[in-house]
Motif scaffolding. Sequence first.
Motif, PDB file in Angstrom:
ATOM      1  N   ALA A   1       0.811  -1.220   0.000  1.00  0.00           N
ATOM      2  CA  ALA A   1       0.000   0.000   0.000  1.00  0.00           C
ATOM      3  C   ALA A   1       0.841   1.265   0.000  1.00  0.00           C
ATOM      4  O   ALA A   1       0.459   2.266  -0.584  1.00  0.00           O
ATOM      5  N   THR A   2       2.007   1.220   0.652  1.00  0.00           N
ATOM      6  CA  THR A   2       2.827   2.426   0.768  1.00  0.00           C
ATOM      7  C   THR A   2       3.896   2.498  -0.320  1.00  0.00           C
ATOM      8  O   THR A   2       4.833   3.273  -0.209  1.00  0.00           O
ATOM      9  N   LYS A   3       3.792   1.628  -1.345  1.00  0.00           N
ATOM     10  CA  LYS A   3       4.752   1.592  -2.451  1.00  0.00           C
ATOM     11  C   LYS A   3       6.196   1.483  -1.934  1.00  0.00           C
ATOM     12  O   LYS A   3       7.039   2.354  -2.205  1.00  0.00           O
ATOM     13  N   PRO A   4       6.491   0.412  -1.225  1.00  0.00           N
ATOM     14  CA  PRO A   4       7.819   0.276  -0.605  1.00  0.00           C
ATOM     15  C   PRO A   4       8.900  -0.075  -1.630  1.00  0.00           C
ATOM     16  O   PRO A   4       8.600  -0.585  -2.707  1.00  0.00           O
ATOM     17  N   ASP A   5      10.162   0.203  -1.263  1.00  0.00           N
ATOM     18  CA  ASP A   5      11.307  -0.246  -2.062  1.00  0.00           C
ATOM     19  C   ASP A   5      11.764  -1.624  -1.600  1.00  0.00           C
ATOM     20  O   ASP A   5      12.441  -2.334  -2.330  1.00  0.00           O
ATOM     21  N   LEU A   6      11.443  -1.931  -0.329  1.00  0.00           N
ATOM     22  CA  LEU A   6      11.930  -3.178   0.272  1.00  0.00           C
ATOM     23  C   LEU A   6      10.830  -3.761   1.145  1.00  0.00           C
ATOM     24  O   LEU A   6      10.186  -3.037   1.910  1.00  0.00           O
ATOM     25  N   ILE A   7      10.605  -5.079   1.016  1.00  0.00           N
ATOM     26  CA  ILE A   7       9.694  -5.767   1.939  1.00  0.00           C
ATOM     27  C   ILE A   7      10.486  -6.879   2.628  1.00  0.00           C
ATOM     28  O   ILE A   7      11.152  -7.682   1.958  1.00  0.00           O
ATOM     29  N   VAL A   8      10.441  -6.878   3.956  1.00  0.00           N
ATOM     30  CA  VAL A   8      11.070  -7.947   4.734  1.00  0.00           C
ATOM     31  C   VAL A   8      10.003  -9.004   4.992  1.00  0.00           C
ATOM     32  O   VAL A   8       8.967  -8.718   5.595  1.00  0.00           O
ATOM     33  N   LEU A   9      10.248 -10.221   4.489  1.00  0.00           N
ATOM     34  CA  LEU A   9       9.291 -11.314   4.627  1.00  0.00           C
ATOM     35  C   LEU A   9       9.869 -12.317   5.618  1.00  0.00           C
ATOM     36  O   LEU A   9      10.856 -12.994   5.317  1.00  0.00           O
ATOM     37  N   ASP A  10       9.299 -12.382   6.820  1.00  0.00           N
ATOM     38  CA  ASP A  10       9.861 -13.259   7.855  1.00  0.00           C
ATOM     39  C   ASP A  10       9.005 -14.522   7.954  1.00  0.00           C
ATOM     40  O   ASP A  10       7.938 -14.506   8.537  1.00  0.00           O
ATOM     41  N   GLU A  11       9.493 -15.622   7.392  1.00  0.00           N
ATOM     42  CA  GLU A  11       8.773 -16.914   7.353  1.00  0.00           C
ATOM     43  C   GLU A  11       7.357 -16.697   6.803  1.00  0.00           C
ATOM     44  O   GLU A  11       6.396 -17.288   7.296  1.00  0.00           O
ATOM     45  N   ALA A  12       7.256 -15.879   5.758  1.00  0.00           N
ATOM     46  CA  ALA A  12       5.948 -15.419   5.298  1.00  0.00           C
ATOM     47  C   ALA A  12       5.092 -16.522   4.688  1.00  0.00           C
ATOM     48  O   ALA A  12       3.879 -16.372   4.588  1.00  0.00           O
ATOM     49  N   VAL A  13       5.683 -17.640   4.258  1.00  0.00           N
ATOM     50  CA  VAL A  13       4.858 -18.710   3.692  1.00  0.00           C
ATOM     51  C   VAL A  13       4.925 -19.987   4.520  1.00  0.00           C
ATOM     52  O   VAL A  13       4.345 -21.007   4.158  1.00  0.00           O
ATOM     53  N   SER A  14       5.604 -19.926   5.679  1.00  0.00           N
ATOM     54  CA  SER A  14       5.854 -21.155   6.439  1.00  0.00           C
ATOM     55  C   SER A  14       4.598 -21.774   7.026  1.00  0.00           C
ATOM     56  O   SER A  14       4.552 -22.979   7.255  1.00  0.00           O
TER      57      SER A  14
END
Lengths: 259, 260
Positions: A166-179
Motif C-alpha cells: 500500500a505504501t509503495k515500498p522499495d523493500l519488503i522484509v518477509l519473515d517466514e511469510a509462507v511457512s
Amino acid sequence: MMGMTPLLVAADLSKTFAKGGGRVVALDHASFDIAAGETLGLVGPSGSGKSTLARILLRLIEPDGGSVRFAGVDLLALKGARLRAMRARIQMVFQEPLAAFNPRATVAGALDDPLRIHGRMDRHGRKTAIAGLLERVGLDASLAGRAIHEISGGQRQRVAVARALATKPDLIVLDEAVSALDMSVRGQVLQLLVDLQREDGIAYIFVSHDLAVVRAVAHRIAIMEAGRIVEIGPAQEVIENPRSATGKALISAVPRLRL
Amino acid sequence: MTEILASIRDLGVRYDDAMALAGIDLDILLGERLAIIGESGSGKSTLALAVAGLLPDEAACTGKIKWPRLGHAPQPGRDIGFLFQDAGPSFNPVLTIGEQIAEVARHHLELGWGEAYEYTLHLLERVRMPEPHRALHAYPHQFSGGQRQRLAIAAAIAARPRLLIADEPTSALDTVVQAQIIGLLDGLIREAGMTLLFITHDIALASGFADRIAVFHDGRIVEAGNASRVLARPQAGYTARLLASHIDLDTPPLVSGYPA
C-alpha cells in the motif's frame, strides 16, 4: 554487487540480549547489501539471528553496533517524522497473519490504515486504491467487507502482502511469510511475490529456515549461524557448492521426495 | 499374512454442525509406518485423536475402531504413545523431567521409584539427550524446542506402547533439527518394533520412511496404498496436485540469476 548501487548496505551489525543472568549474542558483526529489485534469502537454523537482523532493518529493535544505509540515508539515525516517512519504504510480512492484524478489522480496514497514515488520499481515492491492491494480490473485490478472521490463511497472507504494498515500498522484509501456509497455497503466494517484484522492482529480504523455499525465490542467499553470516552468494552457487558447515547441513536437511 | 493392529471401519466425526471425518476405512498393520498426509482441515489430526481415544467430549463419533491384537480398548499412554507438534504443553512446568517420565514408567510398568529413575535415564540416553543426568533433574523450560521434542519422545515410548502416534512432531522445528528428530524416531521405531502412525502435511518428509501412505482431503481418504505406489503413480488428482506443489532443491526456481 555487479556495479549496481545497493539499495541497502548493512555493516557490522551486532546485538546481544540478556538471558538467564547471562548474555546471548544474537548478531555478531553481520554485513551484507541488497540491490533494488533483488531478493536476498536469509537462511539459518532457529536462533541463528535471522529474525533479529530482520527486526533491526525494520527499526523494531536497535542494534548495539553497526550501521545501515538505506537509499543513501543513515537508517539507524532517523527519528520522528523522518523515521515515520521512511517506514513507508520498508514494509514487512510475518509468518502468522492473524497475529499481525487487528482481528476485528475488515480486509478494507486493514488496507485503509497504511493509506491513511502514509498517503495523501481522500476517502474516495483510498477506496479506489484498496480495490487496486486487492486486484494486484489476486483477491476478489467482494472480500473487502469481510472480517480478517473470516477469510482463509492463504487469503489473509495475500491481504498482508497487499497491506505491505500500500505504501509503495522499495523493500519488503518477509519473515517466514509462507511457512504457515498449506503447500498448495504456498506456491501461489511465492509466485505472487515474484510477479509483484517483476512489475514494481521491489527488493525482498526473505527470511526462512527452509532452504528449498528460499532457493525458489532468491537471487542471492545468505546463510546464518550463531549471529554471523557464514556464507553469502548467488543462490545457485550456494546450493550447488556450499562452503560453510551450516550451508551443508541445511542442504542435506531439505526433505526430498523419494519416489 | 500381515497382522492388523487396528481396523477402522466407516469412522465419522462431527463437531457441532461441522463434519471432520466421514466414511474412513483404514487398517493399521502391526509394525508398519503409516503416514497420514493432508492439508489444514483435512481431518488428519481428528483421525489421530480418534485412534488414540482422545477426542473431546463434544465430538460425535460414528463407526468402529477394533483392536484385534489387544483384545481390549487401548489405554492411552500404555498401549498408545502420542507426540504432538508442540511438546511444551505436554509437560508439567513445575516438575522435573525425571519425575514426569519416571511417573509414566512407575504407573504403567509397575516399577519402584528407584528403578523408574534408572529406566528414565536409559530412555534419555536412547533419545540422545546431551547430558542425560542433568536433564533428569532439569525443568521443561530449560530445554530448546528440539530437545523438548526428544524428551516428549522419551515420555511417549516410556510405557513401551505398541503404537506411536506422531502428529506433525517436527513442524515447529527448523529443518536441521527436523532431520535429526526424524532420524531418531525412525531408529527407535525399528529397534522397538513399534507401529508408527505419522501425521504430516509434508508428503516429502513422509516419503523418506513411510511404508504406506493415506492421503486425506476434506475429511475423507482420497487414496491409500504402498508409499512407493502412491508417490510414483498417484491415482487421485488431489495427490498428484500435492506432489506437484512440493518444493525441494530440484524444483526449478521462480527467479533467474540476477534481477532484471
